[in-house]
Design an enzyme around this catalytic site. Structure first.
Site, PDB file in Angstrom:
ATOM      1  CG  HIS A   1     -16.415  21.561 -25.275  1.00 40.96           C
ATOM      2  ND1 HIS A   1     -15.445  21.647 -24.295  1.00 40.96           N
ATOM      3  CD2 HIS A   1     -15.749  21.602 -26.455  1.00 40.96           C
ATOM      4  CE1 HIS A   1     -14.252  21.722 -24.875  1.00 40.96           C
ATOM      5  NE2 HIS A   1     -14.405  21.706 -26.176  1.00 40.96           N
TER       6      HIS A   1
ATOM      7  CG  ASP B   1     -10.517  22.457 -26.391  1.00 41.55           C
ATOM      8  OD1 ASP B   1     -11.742  22.466 -26.504  1.00 41.55           O
ATOM      9  OD2 ASP B   1      -9.846  21.412 -26.449  1.00 41.55           O
TER      10      ASP B   1
ATOM     11  CD  GLU C   1     -15.642  18.143 -26.955  1.00 40.12           C
ATOM     12  OE1 GLU C   1     -15.343  17.937 -28.120  1.00 40.12           O
ATOM     13  OE2 GLU C   1     -14.765  18.360 -26.077  1.00 40.12           O
ATOM     14  CD  GLU C   2     -11.974  18.833 -24.217  1.00 40.31           C
ATOM     15  OE1 GLU C   2     -11.618  17.891 -24.933  1.00 40.31           O
ATOM     16  OE2 GLU C   2     -11.691  20.017 -24.434  1.00 40.31           O
TER      17      GLU C   2
ATOM     18  CG  ASP D   1     -14.598  22.607 -29.502  1.00 43.50           C
ATOM     19  OD1 ASP D   1     -13.852  23.292 -28.782  1.00 43.50           O
ATOM     20  OD2 ASP D   1     -14.581  21.355 -29.507  1.00 43.50           O
TER      21      ASP D   1
ATOM     22  CG  HIS E   1      -6.850  18.568 -24.621  1.00 44.70           C
ATOM     23  ND1 HIS E   1      -7.150  17.412 -25.275  1.00 44.70           N
ATOM     24  CD2 HIS E   1      -7.883  19.404 -24.859  1.00 44.70           C
ATOM     25  CE1 HIS E   1      -8.308  17.547 -25.911  1.00 44.70           C
ATOM     26  NE2 HIS E   1      -8.768  18.759 -25.665  1.00 44.70           N
TER      27      HIS E   1
HETATM   28  N1  BES Z   1     -11.854  21.158 -29.335  1.00 41.75           N
HETATM   29  C1  BES Z   1     -11.467  19.785 -29.443  1.00 41.75           C
HETATM   30  C2  BES Z   1     -11.554  19.269 -30.857  1.00 41.75           C
HETATM   31  C3  BES Z   1     -10.479  19.762 -31.790  1.00 41.75           C
HETATM   32  C4  BES Z   1      -9.176  19.825 -31.400  1.00 41.75           C
HETATM   33  C5  BES Z   1     -10.838  20.088 -33.075  1.00 41.75           C
HETATM   34  C6  BES Z   1      -8.208  20.251 -32.288  1.00 41.75           C
HETATM   35  C7  BES Z   1      -9.890  20.496 -33.969  1.00 41.75           C
HETATM   36  C8  BES Z   1      -8.561  20.586 -33.558  1.00 41.75           C
HETATM   37  C9  BES Z   1     -12.359  18.930 -28.556  1.00 41.75           C
HETATM   38  O1  BES Z   1     -12.636  19.534 -27.341  1.00 41.75           O
HETATM   39  C10 BES Z   1     -11.668  17.613 -28.278  1.00 41.75           C
HETATM   40  O2  BES Z   1     -10.634  17.605 -27.687  1.00 41.75           O
HETATM   41  N2  BES Z   1     -12.251  16.506 -28.750  1.00 41.75           N
HETATM   42  C11 BES Z   1     -11.707  15.198 -28.528  1.00 41.75           C
HETATM   43  C12 BES Z   1     -12.692  14.158 -28.983  1.00 41.75           C
HETATM   44  C13 BES Z   1     -13.604  13.642 -27.923  1.00 41.75           C
HETATM   45  C14 BES Z   1     -14.458  12.558 -28.498  1.00 41.75           C
HETATM   46  C15 BES Z   1     -12.893  13.202 -26.664  1.00 41.75           C
HETATM   47  C16 BES Z   1     -10.451  14.921 -29.316  1.00 41.75           C
HETATM   48  O3  BES Z   1     -10.277  15.491 -30.406  1.00 41.75           O
HETATM   49  O4  BES Z   1      -9.643  14.134 -28.877  1.00 41.75           O
HETATM   50 ZN    ZN Z   2     -10.503  19.508 -26.324  1.00 37.83          ZN
END
Ligand code: BES
Ligand code: ZN
Length: 403
Positions: A211, A231, A265-266, A293, A371
């Site tokens: 993403h 990220d 994605e976020e 990612d 984040h």
């Molecule tokens: N890169 C993250 C996912 C992640 C974070 C994987 C930490 C492993 C460890 C991704 O960008 C993210 O933040 N995903 C969201 C989910 C989405 C459905 C909003 C999350 O994990 O909250």
């Molecule tokens: Zn993220």
């Protein structure tokens, strides 16, 4: 695993949602999400009347929640479950309920089916290409991408960064007649996804993506500071280095190879959801998906690459592991679980396609700066040595799967 009532309220208190939080907004749009059922009590407690439980099946629940609460949910899930507590956002209730039912169909297929010949026998082709990976190229791309104030899916910066990626990728393939770079526009928000295609003789397709968007979890929005260096500038930079190497070589793919920078994605895997759906609708024969990612923060000592087991294909995961053993010597890999739908691989998985998500660390050792405004290159030691391992793995994965 469900945490105790006490520790939950403590954790929620620690987050200190400000008085002017989006949670306080009246009359916002409601959306439907699917989420791991172990997060149900937590969500209800935190969001109160702003969340409504609709249905639960096989450990997955459909919740109705107001749209403004989504960034908060993401943040709180990360903090309190110490895992990627993902969820999927759906267009409407019907789609969310469908997700519950397709659990056992498309998703089981995507988990267990064998989609390709996973023998490893292209050493003469692969080795010289792997040797071309240069960490400094990855470093330069992370530096550039993290210099945008944010890459939020709504607003000017997110559009500008998407255009930068398209122009950059176009430059990398300018001498190839078999390459195209296009925007994949989305109707609900401005940031487009970017897709680079290396057209092979066959329509069988290999997808390597990550993403492009970033988010600031506590001050979500188009004006917040969200460098997203790890990220996920790291993933896009890793993919860019793979593109450069294949484009500069005389490598002629037999299958069609697609590189993707997903939008949005976020906020619920929205860009990849639209793309994977449209591929499914057109019956595109995708034989392998790799999601990159977060590739540049080595959180776990003595472990380099962690294959996420959930929402991924078992056979392909083992194949990627064997690819690492053969072509990225000295790099150690293992397994972990991400949690429900933590990244775009889950979108492909839901459509019945075989996906893998090689990740930078174990969940317990994750980069806690993501984040926030602190997700900078400096937080990954100011170099791209960890991401370079992923670029080597991805080059080898593509070529071995292609032949
Ligand atoms: N890169 C993250 C996912 C992640 C974070 C994987 C930490 C492993 C460890 C991704 O960008 C993210 O933040 N995903 C969201 C989910 C989405 C459905 C909003 C999350 O994990 O909250
Ligand atoms: Zn993220």
């Amino acid at each position: 695993m469900m945490k105790g009532f006490k520790s939950l309220s403590l954790a929620v208190a620690m987050i200190a949602i400000p008085a002017v939080s989006p949670l306080a907004t009246e009359n916002t749009k409601s959306v439907y999400i699917t989420i791991d059922s172990d997060a149900l009590a937590f969500s209800e407690k935190t969001f109160g009347r702003r969340v409504e439980s609709i249905e639960t099946k096989d450990g997955i629940s459909v919740l109705k929640i107001d749209e403004e609460s989504i960034p908060w949910l993401s943040l709180l899930m990360h903090r309190n479950f110490n895992r990627c507590g993902g969820f999927m956002v759906h267009d409407d209730k019907e789609e969310a309920l469908e997700q519950l039912d397709s659990q056992d169909g498309a998703q089981l297929f995507a988990k267990n089916n064998m989609f390709a010949d996973y023998t490893i026998n292209q050493e003469n082709l692969v080795k010289p290409l792997v040797n071309e990976v240069k960490a400094d190229n990855i470093l330069a791309t992370i530096t550039k991408l993290s210099s945008f104030k944010n890459r939020y899916y709504k607003g000017e910066f997110g559009k500008q960064s998407a255009t930068w990626i398209k122009d950059y990728w176009s430059g990398l393939v300018k001498n190839r007649t078999d390459a195209t770079v296009e925007f994949f526009p989305h109707s609900q928000w401005d940031q487009p996804s970017v897709i680079l295609t290396l057209k092979g003789a066959s329509d069988e397709t290999i997808v390597v993506g990550g993403h492009q968007d970033s988010i600031n979890g506590s001050f979500g929005g188009a004006t917040s500071t969200a460098p997203g260096a790890d990220d996920n500038a790291s993933g896009i930079a890793t993919i860019s280095e793979v593109i450069r190497i294949l484009a500069d070589s005389s490598y002629q793919p037999q299958k069609t190879i697609k590189f993707m920078a997903y939008a949005a994605e976020e906020v619920g895997l929205l860009g990849s959801k639209e793309i994977s759906r449209s591929f499914k609708q057109k019956n595109v024969n995708v034989i392998g998906v790799m999601q990159l990612d977060m590739t540049n923060f080595q959180g776990t000592k003595d472990l380099d690459i962690v294959m996420m087991r959930d929402y991924t294909n078992d056979q392909q995961n083992n194949f990627v592991g064997s690819i690492i053993d053969r072509y990225v010597p000295g790099v150690k890999w293992g397994f972990d679980k991400c949690g429900y739908g933590c990244s775009d691989h889950a979108s492909w998985h839901s459509q019945g396609y075989p996906a893998s998500m090689p990740f930078e660390a174990k969940m317990n050792d994750m980069n806690h700066n993501i984040h926030t405004a602190r997700d900078t290159l400096a937080a990954s030691n100011g170099n791209a040595n960890h991401a370079a391992k992923f670029a080597k793995m991805a080059v080898a994965y593509i070529v071995e799967l292609d032949r």
